[in-house]
Design an enzyme around this catalytic site. Structure first.
Site, PDB file in Angstrom:
ATOM      1  N   PRO A  20       0.940  -1.335  -0.281  1.00  0.00           N
ATOM      2  CA  PRO A  20       0.255  -0.066   0.559  1.00  0.00           C
ATOM      3  C   PRO A  20       0.780   1.414  -0.142  1.00  0.00           C
ATOM      4  O   PRO A  20       1.280   0.879   0.884  1.00  0.00           O
ATOM      5  CB  PRO A  20      -0.613  -0.218   1.417  1.00  0.00           C
ATOM      6  CG  PRO A  20      -0.141  -1.184   2.055  1.00  0.00           C
ATOM      7  CD  PRO A  20       0.809  -1.487   1.014  1.00  0.00           C
ATOM      8  N   TYR A  57       1.053  10.441  -4.265  1.00  0.00           N
ATOM      9  CA  TYR A  57       0.729  11.181  -6.323  1.00  0.00           C
ATOM     10  C   TYR A  57       0.367  12.341  -5.450  1.00  0.00           C
ATOM     11  O   TYR A  57       0.320  13.245  -6.851  1.00  0.00           O
ATOM     12  CB  TYR A  57       0.097  10.397  -6.531  1.00  0.00           C
ATOM     13  CG  TYR A  57       0.252   8.933  -5.880  1.00  0.00           C
ATOM     14  CD1 TYR A  57       2.057   8.198  -7.037  1.00  0.00           C
ATOM     15  CD2 TYR A  57      -0.557   8.046  -5.704  1.00  0.00           C
ATOM     16  CE1 TYR A  57       1.417   7.034  -6.633  1.00  0.00           C
ATOM     17  CE2 TYR A  57      -0.250   6.755  -5.518  1.00  0.00           C
ATOM     18  CZ  TYR A  57       0.570   6.369  -5.919  1.00  0.00           C
ATOM     19  OH  TYR A  57       0.592   5.016  -5.355  1.00  0.00           O
ATOM     20  N   TYR A  60      -6.273  12.726 -14.392  1.00  0.00           N
ATOM     21  CA  TYR A  60      -7.104  11.691 -13.730  1.00  0.00           C
ATOM     22  C   TYR A  60      -8.697  12.213 -13.641  1.00  0.00           C
ATOM     23  O   TYR A  60      -9.107  11.470 -12.611  1.00  0.00           O
ATOM     24  CB  TYR A  60      -7.111  10.477 -12.713  1.00  0.00           C
ATOM     25  CG  TYR A  60      -5.210  10.260 -12.313  1.00  0.00           C
ATOM     26  CD1 TYR A  60      -4.625   9.373 -13.564  1.00  0.00           C
ATOM     27  CD2 TYR A  60      -4.352  10.829 -11.251  1.00  0.00           C
ATOM     28  CE1 TYR A  60      -3.244   9.180 -13.334  1.00  0.00           C
ATOM     29  CE2 TYR A  60      -3.557  10.741 -11.532  1.00  0.00           C
ATOM     30  CZ  TYR A  60      -2.786   9.414 -12.388  1.00  0.00           C
ATOM     31  OH  TYR A  60      -1.082   9.050 -12.153  1.00  0.00           O
ATOM     32  N   CYS A  80      -0.277  29.040 -16.656  1.00  0.00           N
ATOM     33  CA  CYS A  80      -1.045  29.435 -16.699  1.00  0.00           C
ATOM     34  C   CYS A  80      -1.450  28.002 -18.654  1.00  0.00           C
ATOM     35  O   CYS A  80      -0.832  27.633 -19.503  1.00  0.00           O
ATOM     36  CB  CYS A  80       0.028  29.875 -18.603  1.00  0.00           C
ATOM     37  SG  CYS A  80       0.698  31.520 -17.701  1.00  0.00           S
TER      38      CYS A  80
END
Ligand code: LLP
Length: 443
Positions: free
Chosen positions: A298, A402, A345, A372
């Site tokens: 994990p 992440y 995602y 930008c």
């Protein structure tokens, strides 16, 4: 459902009087002392999650529990590696860089597992030299390389085969890894996994100790893990039938889902481990196999909920939409460079005002960064207090996995600092990048 859902905010975050505290430290004080954007890791929360996976694995699999390998890709820093070591679990590294962090803190080699679908010769060499417990092999070229380098170093390297079991994990395509058409592992269906077994047997410097599969990330249902485990156990049985002995280990990977929004749930380690144990035990019994040692990896489920990002609001802007409605754009001082997940995602997050108790009505808002790019969105749609204004602090919970690890310097934005909070005190664990750091790379 309250925005301040304890399932989303880590356990030691509180809204006290009129401001957010994390690990007993006020968010405003943190912002003042360390600046923003800021990743705030709750040390006690991280450690207790790591520990709860360890104890769940042990409780469910008893003497057949192998290691919990913390997936370093989710977030790694030297201090994190020390915490992981302190809890007594292992670490899964997938590059020479991640391995270098582990080595820098003398992380015990006997608890390191090396992953990667394209490990370089140098990465393989440094893993074997350091003595990592297992290398998870991912291609035929790699079997040859690991074998050759181990031989040169006069070592016998333990390896696991990464098997692609052909399981559709119900998650975003980019974080789903075990259906057939992916770059990872040896396909079970095509026979490549079986051929990898023979290839490893032909190498005297390799010792095959078992099979590995990782079906994807941010998964909530046990079905995918169960289907993968069943397929791997079928392969273990075929191995036993052919070679007359059993492979001792099975690594079921990571991917356990967490809550990002109020109303969502983070998978309970003991519940999912119990479910997996039942499936693995039943399947092994049916095949007449003894129970292999089970390991898991994990990442998100340990670090994700433990971390909150603090941003300062720089500007706001009301934009009229078709139909007479409007949207309030709330621009913060970070964005897709410290959290690419919404853009990549479609990941969703929550934000709350952290420096005061926002009163009054809410406005249909969008939290955006300072890059930008119109896709530089952190939260596409949220009802934030209508009086959010420049200088306010926004806290976005569950950014530990992440977030920093996929951070970039897009638009030459220096990466944020990372601090650890515990028992009312805060300390820097990764300093804020400076423009000078970026310029220092240039020739
Ligand atoms: N083991 C292996 C072999 C993996 O490839 C991964 C993740 C893990 C363990 C840990 O998975 P976790 O428990 O953290 O879900 N950047 C994406 C996630 C990519 C996951 C890559 N592999 C995201 O932000 O959602």
């Amino acid at each position: 459902m309250s925005a301040f859902d304890p399932a989303v905010f880590s356990t030691t975050s509180r809204f006290e009087l009129d401001h957010l505290t994390i690990g007993g430290v006020s968010a405003s004080d943190l912002a003042e002392q360390f600046g923003t954007p800021l990743f705030v890791v709750d040390e006690a929360d991280f450690k207790s999650r790591a520990f709860s996976w360890k104890s769940a694995l042990e409780e469910s699999f008893g003497e057949k529990s192998g290691s919990v390998y913390y997936a370093a890709k989710s977030f790694l820093a030297k201090e994190i590696a020390r915490w992981v070591d302190g809890v007594g679990i292992g670490i899964d590294v997938c590059t020479g860089g991640e391995l270098a962090v582990a080595i820098a803190v003398n992380f015990p080699a006997s608890r390191i597992e090396m992953h990667g679908n394209n490990k370089s010769e140098a990465e393989i060499r440094s893993a074997i030299e350091y003595g990592v417990r297992t290398i998870v092999v991912d291609s035929f070229f790699e079997i040859e390389r690991v074998a050759r380098i181990a031989k040169e170093l006069v070592k016998v390297q333990k390896v696991l085969i990464r098997v692609t079991p052909g399981v559709e994990a119900h998650t975003h395509e980019f974080i789903s890894t075990a259906h057939e058409d992916v770059k990872f592992g040896f396909s079970l269906a095509s026979g490549a996994a079986w051929d990898a077994i023979s290839a490893i047997h032909g190498e005297s410097s390799l010792e095959l100790i078992g099979l590995h599969s990782h079906i994807g990330s941010q998964i909530f249902k046990s079905e995918g893990f169960a289907a993968a485990a069943q397929k791997l156990i079928t392969l273990l049985a075929r191995y036993r039938d052919t070679y007359g002995k059993e492979l001792p280990e099975l690594d079921l990977g990571g991917g356990y889902g967490i809550a990002y929004l109020p109303g969502e749930v983070t998978l309970n380690p003991l519940m999912i481990m119990n479910e997996l144990a039942q499936i693995v035990k039943d399947e092994c019994a049916q095949s007449g196999l003894s129970l292999p040692t089970i390991s898991i990896e994990p990442g998100r489920a340990i670090v994700g909920p433990s971390t909150t990002t603090l941003y300062t609001v720089g500007t706001t802007k009301d934009v009229e939409l078709d139909g007479g409605t409007s949207r309030k754009y709330v621009s913060v001082d970070g964005g897709m460079s410290d959290n690419i997940r919404p853009a990549l995602y479609g990941a969703e997050y929550l934000a709350i005002v952290a420096n005061r108790l926002p009163l009054g009505p809410t406005a249909n808002s969008r939290v955006v960064g300072k890059h930008c790019e119109s896709g530089d969105i952190i939260i596409r749609e949220i009802a934030l207090s209508a009086d959010v204004q420049p200088g306010d602090l926004l806290a976005v919970p569950a950014t530990g996995a992440y977030g920093y690890s996929m951070a970039s310097n897009y638009n030459h934005l220096p990466r944020p600092a990372v601090i650890a909070v515990i028992d009312g005190s805060a300390r820097l664990i990764v300093r804020r990048e400076q423009i000078a750091d970026l310029l220092a790379l240039e020739i």
